[in-house]
Motif scaffolding. Structure first.
Motif, PDB file in Angstrom:
ATOM      1  N   VAL A 259     -62.602  70.239-126.774  1.00  0.00           N
ATOM      2  CA  VAL A 259     -63.187  69.631-125.351  1.00  0.00           C
ATOM      3  C   VAL A 259     -62.032  69.195-124.661  1.00  0.00           C
ATOM      4  O   VAL A 259     -60.801  69.278-125.176  1.00  0.00           O
ATOM      5  N   SER A 260     -62.162  68.912-123.524  1.00  0.00           N
ATOM      6  CA  SER A 260     -61.002  68.424-122.642  1.00  0.00           C
ATOM      7  C   SER A 260     -60.348  67.384-123.567  1.00  0.00           C
ATOM      8  O   SER A 260     -60.764  66.608-124.344  1.00  0.00           O
ATOM      9  N   LYS A 261     -59.036  67.081-123.059  1.00  0.00           N
ATOM     10  CA  LYS A 261     -58.134  65.817-123.901  1.00  0.00           C
ATOM     11  C   LYS A 261     -58.675  64.625-123.804  1.00  0.00           C
ATOM     12  O   LYS A 261     -58.856  63.897-124.829  1.00  0.00           O
ATOM     13  N   GLY A 262     -59.412  64.446-122.409  1.00  0.00           N
ATOM     14  CA  GLY A 262     -59.871  62.805-122.047  1.00  0.00           C
ATOM     15  C   GLY A 262     -61.189  62.718-123.072  1.00  0.00           C
ATOM     16  O   GLY A 262     -61.441  61.759-123.596  1.00  0.00           O
ATOM     17  N   ARG A 263     -62.037  63.845-123.111  1.00  0.00           N
ATOM     18  CA  ARG A 263     -63.145  63.771-123.918  1.00  0.00           C
ATOM     19  C   ARG A 263     -62.823  63.517-125.533  1.00  0.00           C
ATOM     20  O   ARG A 263     -63.181  62.962-126.195  1.00  0.00           O
ATOM     21  N   TRP A 264     -61.890  64.401-125.674  1.00  0.00           N
ATOM     22  CA  TRP A 264     -61.444  64.262-127.071  1.00  0.00           C
ATOM     23  C   TRP A 264     -60.860  63.056-127.650  1.00  0.00           C
ATOM     24  O   TRP A 264     -61.269  62.526-128.691  1.00  0.00           O
ATOM     25  N   PHE A 265     -60.213  62.616-126.684  1.00  0.00           N
ATOM     26  CA  PHE A 265     -59.757  60.914-127.020  1.00  0.00           C
ATOM     27  C   PHE A 265     -60.670  59.927-127.076  1.00  0.00           C
ATOM     28  O   PHE A 265     -60.804  59.187-127.974  1.00  0.00           O
ATOM     29  N   LEU A 266     -61.740  60.206-126.155  1.00  0.00           N
ATOM     30  CA  LEU A 266     -63.172  59.346-126.108  1.00  0.00           C
ATOM     31  C   LEU A 266     -63.676  59.563-127.520  1.00  0.00           C
ATOM     32  O   LEU A 266     -64.342  58.568-127.923  1.00  0.00           O
ATOM     33  N   ASN A 267     -63.758  60.758-127.810  1.00  0.00           N
ATOM     34  CA  ASN A 267     -64.455  61.260-129.097  1.00  0.00           C
ATOM     35  C   ASN A 267     -63.787  60.344-130.395  1.00  0.00           C
ATOM     36  O   ASN A 267     -64.642  59.775-131.246  1.00  0.00           O
ATOM     37  N   ILE A 268     -62.431  60.317-130.332  1.00  0.00           N
ATOM     38  CA  ILE A 268     -61.798  59.692-131.362  1.00  0.00           C
ATOM     39  C   ILE A 268     -62.211  58.125-131.136  1.00  0.00           C
ATOM     40  O   ILE A 268     -62.564  57.400-132.213  1.00  0.00           O
ATOM     41  N   LEU A 269     -62.084  57.808-130.051  1.00  0.00           N
ATOM     42  CA  LEU A 269     -62.293  56.152-130.034  1.00  0.00           C
ATOM     43  C   LEU A 269     -63.657  55.902-130.267  1.00  0.00           C
ATOM     44  O   LEU A 269     -64.135  54.739-131.033  1.00  0.00           O
ATOM     45  N   THR A 270     -64.766  56.680-130.082  1.00  0.00           N
ATOM     46  CA  THR A 270     -66.198  56.442-130.559  1.00  0.00           C
ATOM     47  C   THR A 270     -66.062  56.551-131.790  1.00  0.00           C
ATOM     48  O   THR A 270     -66.742  55.463-132.514  1.00  0.00           O
ATOM     49  N   VAL A 271     -65.529  57.365-132.347  1.00  0.00           N
ATOM     50  CA  VAL A 271     -65.930  57.527-134.026  1.00  0.00           C
ATOM     51  C   VAL A 271     -65.047  56.323-134.614  1.00  0.00           C
ATOM     52  O   VAL A 271     -65.537  55.786-135.581  1.00  0.00           O
ATOM     53  N   TRP A 272     -63.938  55.993-134.246  1.00  0.00           N
ATOM     54  CA  TRP A 272     -63.416  54.911-134.988  1.00  0.00           C
ATOM     55  C   TRP A 272     -63.825  53.428-134.536  1.00  0.00           C
ATOM     56  O   TRP A 272     -63.846  52.479-135.369  1.00  0.00           O
ATOM     57  N   MET A 273     -64.478  53.382-133.475  1.00  0.00           N
ATOM     58  CA  MET A 273     -65.102  52.007-133.097  1.00  0.00           C
ATOM     59  C   MET A 273     -66.517  52.024-134.191  1.00  0.00           C
ATOM     60  O   MET A 273     -66.590  50.847-134.615  1.00  0.00           O
ATOM     61  N   LEU A 274     -67.253  53.163-134.360  1.00  0.00           N
ATOM     62  CA  LEU A 274     -68.361  53.083-135.242  1.00  0.00           C
ATOM     63  C   LEU A 274     -67.769  52.872-136.742  1.00  0.00           C
ATOM     64  O   LEU A 274     -68.398  52.264-137.365  1.00  0.00           O
ATOM     65  N   THR A 275     -66.498  53.493-136.977  1.00  0.00           N
ATOM     66  CA  THR A 275     -66.335  53.380-138.336  1.00  0.00           C
ATOM     67  C   THR A 275     -65.933  51.893-138.509  1.00  0.00           C
ATOM     68  O   THR A 275     -66.283  51.169-139.625  1.00  0.00           O
ATOM     69  N   GLY A 276     -65.135  51.223-137.612  1.00  0.00           N
ATOM     70  CA  GLY A 276     -64.924  49.891-137.777  1.00  0.00           C
ATOM     71  C   GLY A 276     -66.443  48.974-137.912  1.00  0.00           C
ATOM     72  O   GLY A 276     -66.608  48.191-138.511  1.00  0.00           O
ATOM     73  N   PHE A 277     -67.142  49.397-137.001  1.00  0.00           N
ATOM     74  CA  PHE A 277     -68.399  48.619-137.139  1.00  0.00           C
ATOM     75  C   PHE A 277     -69.448  48.902-138.246  1.00  0.00           C
ATOM     76  O   PHE A 277     -69.950  48.005-138.706  1.00  0.00           O
ATOM     77  N   TRP A 278     -69.175  49.895-138.715  1.00  0.00           N
ATOM     78  CA  TRP A 278     -69.854  50.388-140.240  1.00  0.00           C
ATOM     79  C   TRP A 278     -69.474  49.201-141.268  1.00  0.00           C
ATOM     80  O   TRP A 278     -70.316  49.004-141.732  1.00  0.00           O
ATOM     81  N   HIS A 279     -67.915  49.041-141.110  1.00  0.00           N
ATOM     82  CA  HIS A 279     -67.518  47.739-142.032  1.00  0.00           C
ATOM     83  C   HIS A 279     -68.288  46.497-142.103  1.00  0.00           C
ATOM     84  O   HIS A 279     -68.056  45.784-142.884  1.00  0.00           O
ATOM     85  N   GLY A 280     -68.525  46.153-140.980  1.00  0.00           N
ATOM     86  CA  GLY A 280     -69.303  44.691-140.638  1.00  0.00           C
ATOM     87  C   GLY A 280     -69.548  44.506-139.283  1.00  0.00           C
ATOM     88  O   GLY A 280     -68.982  45.131-138.244  1.00  0.00           O
ATOM     89  N   ALA A 281     -70.638  43.536-139.115  1.00  0.00           N
ATOM     90  CA  ALA A 281     -71.177  43.161-137.735  1.00  0.00           C
ATOM     91  C   ALA A 281     -70.327  42.176-137.105  1.00  0.00           C
ATOM     92  O   ALA A 281     -70.653  40.893-137.306  1.00  0.00           O
TER      93      ALA A 281
END
Lengths: 468, 368
Positions: free
Chosen positions: A297-319
């Protein structure tokens, strides 16, 4: 029940192994299912119901997705499966987090639910999700036998702390798997190795972290010692548990995915996440990152995807916000590496390792902090902020007391033991192989007895990833 | 040995070890009491629907399996050995070994606890002694770590601060320093306490300041039974045991010891040798841990009396001090409420010694 406990090792496991290997092949999954439910119920009697409901819902929805494949209803059932998993996680794991934040933002005083988190819920719900998604995609056929499906979801070797086993990886093994001496012997070795990592190293390092937290004699160097100890502690705790899970899996005829591959030798954060908690990283990659478009995807969207995934990864570990920040910290460095940092790291031999370990250590300080304020205070203290002395009596004493364990752990987190074993095995005329063949069973017995001794003494033995 | 044989040995060997240990776990007769740890061991928990659903059965079962594990003490010893000699740790459960002496990392000195002890002593002084004609003395028994920590580098409380804090709070008493009188050799190797046979100099230092003359000559009698001190069980290593030696002379033998523990006066022996085989042989001295004991000395050449507010260290010292007084009263406010002392003791024209170990001062909430 945890693997590193006397009830598991000398009460539960022998009985289950005996039953499992005595019953005919067609009943093996039933033994596995029932023993897994008992194993789960031992720690969470009331939550066995949640587990059974999850199994039934996952099984039925998987079936319906397949029956209506190619029709709109198939997608509806998939969405139902995703929603049911999110709702369960949302209710049991995140509800109080949301309420706390709503209260903080709106000034309301909504009461907290204070629900006990069902052990392993994040792991087994992710497994069910991967199953229904894969059935929807047509990667795997829906499982027709609920006993087999139940054995997959509840399989006690990896039930409470992973690795997150995809259904597609063991679908065939559920109905037909082999048990060989080679596989079982490997499983035993791997289990004992994991048990030793957990009991002999992780517990000692965890004890040091607890000593630090309780200390009134903190110093700059003591803060650093804590950060390093916790970084090693979480690795040996979690990778030890994964080793035990993989080893037990082998004994029961399964080949589970590897979960760790010496993450602390990584030369970049990108590489680190290819080596750390591999089953979770690949789960998010395949079920979140790629469906979001990945890097196509576009660079901006790509970085947004990364942020989304890693925010979810962090959130998966704990509330908690510190887990989210922890995830975002990695996202930031992953983006930086993709932008420009990566090429510099490639040309570096030493600095890249220092860089990775700095980020990882700092990350785990955030990860283990009770809140962001504490994490910031720790960071400050690590660089002499406040009135923290540079060195303290307790630091000196505990550095001496845990020095060998720390060195052993640092060496053990690298491929050094593997290289050493290969060197021995390469000794001429097969002598090395003979030495290893004799030494392996003897070392395994010694380690088992040593671990038993540590457990009998009833010392420090919590398990970090239970809370996830 | 080829791979196939190795794999078979691994599988059958491990199955045998797991099976044998498991069978012992399941069928070993239960042990009620651990003499090495001096505690009652957990029994099989009650199995009911309630205890299962609320998880109580499971948590108690875990404790039960640990307590009843076959060769429990051997395994505990293996753990201590591994921690100290394989993993290179400085202590096991805060216990260190220095030249064969086991000591506990008593650390850090807790100022709040010291202040609490000071307040407790002040209350006793204000309530019973302020307006009476008594001579007040205060002394501290250092724990073993005071002597071993210098050599081993183990964590030790700030003893200077401890003494300073305590003496400031007890400025109505005369402080007698015992830190320089004792050495590590005056303590049992495997126990917290000091050895009676080495306490004559301590008794002399105290009695000199208090203005009495105590005996200097005693007959030593060594018990045949080995003495496994409290640290022996906690450390679980195969250390050689101590022996208990007690001191007697004509005066000590003539003393009448009365214990008021049961509410009524009961005459007890100065040294109860039957305790030599009991769970804590140190209890053989003057009735052991008991709230109120008197020692009357019919051969005394003075009518001076001594009241000692004390902990267990005084049990072995008291017979020696008794040789210089007509009567010694031992009060242990860990077992009797301070507010009730007026019912038992009249403070008038006595020497009063507050003699406490650093261990009790640093955890003074146990003082009532």
């Amino acid at each position: 029940m945890i693997f590193s406990s006397i009830p598991f090792l000398y009460y539960f496991l022998p009985v289950v192994l005996l039953l499992y290997f005595l019953v005919p092949k067609r009943l093996k999954n039933l033994v596995l299912l029932l023993s897994s439910l008992f194993f789960y119920g031992w720690g969470e009697p009331k939550y066995v119901v949640i587990m059974v409901i999850s199994i039934v819902v996952g099984f039925v929805l998987g079936h319906l997705i397949e029956v209506f494949r190619g029709k709109g209803l198939s997608k509806v059932f998939l969405i139902l499966s995703v929603i049911s998993a999110i709702c369960m996680l949302g209710y049991f794991k995140y509800m109080d987090f949301f309420i706390t934040n709503i209260n903080a933002v709106t000034g309301l005083s909504l009461p907290l639910l204070k629900i006990t988190l069902p052990i392993g819920i994040s792991f087994y719900l992710f497994q069910i999700l991967s199953y229904t998604v894969d059935v929807y995609r047509g990667t795997v056929p829906a499982q027709k036998n609920i006993i087999h499906f139940g054995a997959y979801v509840s399989c006690f070797p990896q039930l409470i702390a992973g690795p997150i086993v995809r259904y597609s990886d063991i679908a065939e093994q559920l109905s037909s798997r082999t048990h060989t001496f080679e596989k079982t012997a490997y499983g035993i070795r791997r289990f004992i190795m994991g048990l030793s990592k957990k009991v002999l190293l992780a517990n000692a390092l965890g004890e040091l972290c607890d000593i630090f937290r309780a200390s009134d004699d903190k110093s700059v160097l003591f803060y650093w010692l804590y950060a390093i100890s916790f970084t090693l502690h979480i690795y040996f705790d979690f990778s030890g548990y994964s080793d035990m899970a993989i080893g037990l899996g082998k004994i029961f005829g399964f080949d589970f995915i590897e979960n760790f591959n010496h993450p602390y030798i990584s030369k970049s954060i990108t590489e680190f996440w290819r080596r750390w908690h591999i089953s979770l990283g690949s789960w998010f990659r395949d079920y979140v990152y790629i469906p979001l478009g990945g890097n196509r995807v576009s660079k901006g969207r790509w970085f947004l995807n990364i942020l989304t995934v890693w925010m979810l990864t962090g959130f998966w570990h704990g509330a908690s916000w510190n887990f989210i920040v922890w995830g975002l910290l990695y996202a930031a460095f992953l983006v930086l590496e993709k932008l420009f940092l990566g090429k510099y790291l490639k040309n570096s031999k030493v600095w890249c390792h220092i860089y990775v370990m700095f980020i990882v250590c700092f990350g785990f300080v955030i990860f283990n902090a009770t809140n962001l304020g504490e994490a910031l205070q720790y960071f400050g203290a690590m660089f002499g902020a406040g009135s923290v002395p540079f060195v303290s009596t307790e630091f000196t004493y505990y550095l001496g007391s845990f020095g060998f364990i720390l060195l052993l752990s640092i060496a053990g987190s690298t491929p050094l033991p593997m290289i050493l074993t290969k060197k021995i095995s390469g000794i001429k005329n097969g002598m090395g192989e003979r030495i290893l063949n004799i030494a392996e069973p003897i070392i395994s017995v010694i380690l088992l007895l040593l671990v038993t001794a540590y457990l009998v003494d009833g010392s420090f033995n919590p398990f970090l990833y239970f809370r996830f | 040995m080829n791979q196939t044989i190795k794999n078979k040995i691994m599988v059958f060997g491990m199955a045998a070890i797991l099976g044998i240990i498991s069978l012992f776990c399941w069928f070993k007769p239960h042990t009620d009491y651990s003499y090495s740890e001096r505690r009652v061991l957990a029994k099989f928990p009650s199995l009911t629907l309630d205890t299962v659903t609320n998880g109580k059965f499971m948590s108690e079962f875990e404790t039960y399996t640990l307590d009843q594990f076959p060769l429990r003490d051997t395994f505990r010893g293996l753990k201590s050995f591994s921690s100290l000699y394989l993993m290179g740790q400085s202590d096991v459960n805060d216990l260190t070994i220095t030249n064969g002496y086991v000591a506990k990392n008593e650390y850090p000195a807790n100022e709040a606890m010291l202040e609490n002890a000071g307040k407790k002593f002040r209350y006793l002084y204000d309530t019973y002694m302020k307006d009476s004609n008594v001579n007040l003395y205060f002394s501290i028994v250092p724990d073993k770590n005071y002597y071993t920590s210098i050599k081993s580098g183990s964590l030790a409380m700030d003893y200077e601060m401890l003494v300073d804090t305590m003496t400031k709070q007890t400025d109505y008493m005369k402080y007698i320093d015992l830190f320089q009188v004792l050495s590590i050799r005056d303590y049992y190797r495997t126990d917290t306490h000091w050895k009676q046979e080495n306490l004559v100099p301590v008794a002399i230092v105290l009695s000199d300041v208090m203005g009495v003359e105590t005996s200097m000559n005693y007959t030593k009698t060594q018990l045949e039974e080995p003495f496994y001190g409290v640290y022996y069980g906690q450390l679980a290593l195969p250390l050689s045991p101590d022996t208990i030696t007690y001191l007697t002379n004509e005066i000590v033998e003539s003393c009448i010891v009365t214990d008021y523990n049961s509410g009524k006066p009961v005459t007890i022996p100065m040294y109860d040798l039957s305790q030599a085989t009991a769970k804590d042989p140190y209890e053989l001295f003057v009735g052991g841990n008991t709230p109120l004991v008197t020692i009357e000395n019919p051969l005394a050449t003075t009518d001076k009396e001594l009241v000692i507010f004390r902990d267990s260290f005084t049990s072995s010292l008291a017979p020696l001090l008794a040789t210089g007084y007509s009567k010694v009263t031992l009060v242990d406010i860990r077992y009797i409420n301070s507010g009730m002392l007026g019912n038992f003791i009249e403070f008038d024209n006595q020497d009063v010694l507050f003699l406490y170990s650093t261990l009790v001062l640093n955890s003074s909430t146990i003082l009532k």
